[in-house]
Design an enzyme around this catalytic site. Structure first.
Site, PDB file in Angstrom:
ATOM      1  CG  ASP A  63      18.621 -11.978  23.083  1.00  0.00           C
ATOM      2  OD1 ASP A  63      18.513 -11.794  24.316  1.00  0.00           O
ATOM      3  OD2 ASP A  63      19.469 -11.389  22.383  1.00  0.00           O
ATOM      4  CE1 TYR A 157      21.796 -12.358  39.507  1.00  0.00           C
ATOM      5  CE2 TYR A 157      22.121 -12.089  41.865  1.00  0.00           C
ATOM      6  CZ  TYR A 157      21.594 -12.791  40.808  1.00  0.00           C
ATOM      7  OH  TYR A 157      20.856 -13.922  41.029  1.00  0.00           O
ATOM      8  CE  LYS A 161      18.278 -11.987  39.723  1.00  0.00           C
ATOM      9  NZ  LYS A 161      17.281 -12.793  38.982  1.00  0.00           N
TER      10      LYS A 161
END
Length: 268
Positions: A63, A157, A161
């Site tokens: 993880d 997101y 990124k």
């Protein structure tokens, strides 16, 4: 083309499916020994078993949203083949929290950032020392079209990124003198389990078929994609393998788009 990396050891995160698995397959075909990692132990071991026909591959569940998970991956990878890895392909990631900006709370933001940015930070921190010692290394991160062309319904997101793109450039400057080339690949709308789930949800919401959902998504959301289709995982994996190769020894800090024209500007 001989990529000149046969016998090297690579770590591929997010490796049980999609772009991670496709990248591992390409590296194995080049004679690279691969440590495959993902969250689900059974799935990543099954993927490794299927890929073992192509070469030497080991699997470990980790993880990477935690420091302990990154440490687990590093310890396993350093001993899996008796030498430290010199290739890192960081394909682990999630779409994360989506929706109206005002409806996404701190928890959604932090979960997305942990998976899409901090996991990459942790894996790079874990494996750069071994690359420095070897005076050779290749790191490939997966950014996205969203890093430079944000979409309002998935801003966590996009922000993660964009941060990963900046990290790519920064690490390339920090460790280029050590022989470590750090680059990113920016896919857009590739046929993976992640986009399958997106299109299944869209099909249900619109009351249309899966293929009709893809077609309408391309028309409404991705007008720049001139091929009018989803990309194939192997089209991205080929770019990844090249950036991991000896042939890419003078390429660093770059963000290679494999997006079918999705990004509408010249911005990197």
């Amino acid at each position: 083309m001989d990529l000149g990396i046969g016998g090297r050891v690579a770590v591929v995160t997010g490796g049980d499916s999609g772009l991670g698995r496709a990248s591992a397959e390409y590296l194995l075909r080049e004679g690279v020994r691969v440590v495959l990692s993902d969250l689900d132990d059974a799935k990543v071991r099954a993927a490794a078993q299927e890929l073992s026909a192509l070469g030497e591959v080991r699997a470990v569940a980790a993880d990477l949203s935690t420091r302990e998970g990154a440490d687990t991956l590093r310890r396993f990878a350093d001993t899996a083949f008796g030498e430290a890895p010199t290739i890192l392909v960081n394909a682990a990631g999630v779409t994360g929290a989506t929706g109206d900006f005002l409806d996404i709370g701190d928890e959604g933001w932090m979960e997305t950032i942990q998976a899409d940015l901090m996991a990459a930070v942790r894996t790079a921190r874990a494996f750069i020392p071994g690359m420095r010692a070897a005076k050779w290394g290749r790191i490939v991160f997966f950014t996205s079209e969203d890093a430079v062309q944000p979409y309002v319904e998935e801003l966590p997101y996009c922000a993660a990124k964009a941060g990963l793109l900046n990290l790519t450039k920064g690490l390339s400057k920090a460790y280029g003198a050590d022989g470590i080339m750090v680059n990113a690949v920016a896919p857009a709308f590739i046929a993976t389990p992640m986009t399958d789930a997106m299109m299944e949800k869209r099909a249900a919401e619109l009351g249309v078929s899966f293929d009709e959902a893809v077609e309408s998504f391309l028309a409404e959301k991705r007008p720049g994609m001139v091929r009018r289709r989803r990309g194939r995982p192997e089209e991205v994996a080929a770019a990844v393998a090249f950036l991991c190769s000896e042939q890419a020894s003078f390429i660093t800090g770059e963000n290679l788009r494999v997006d079918g024209g999705a990004v509408l500007t010249m911005a990197s």
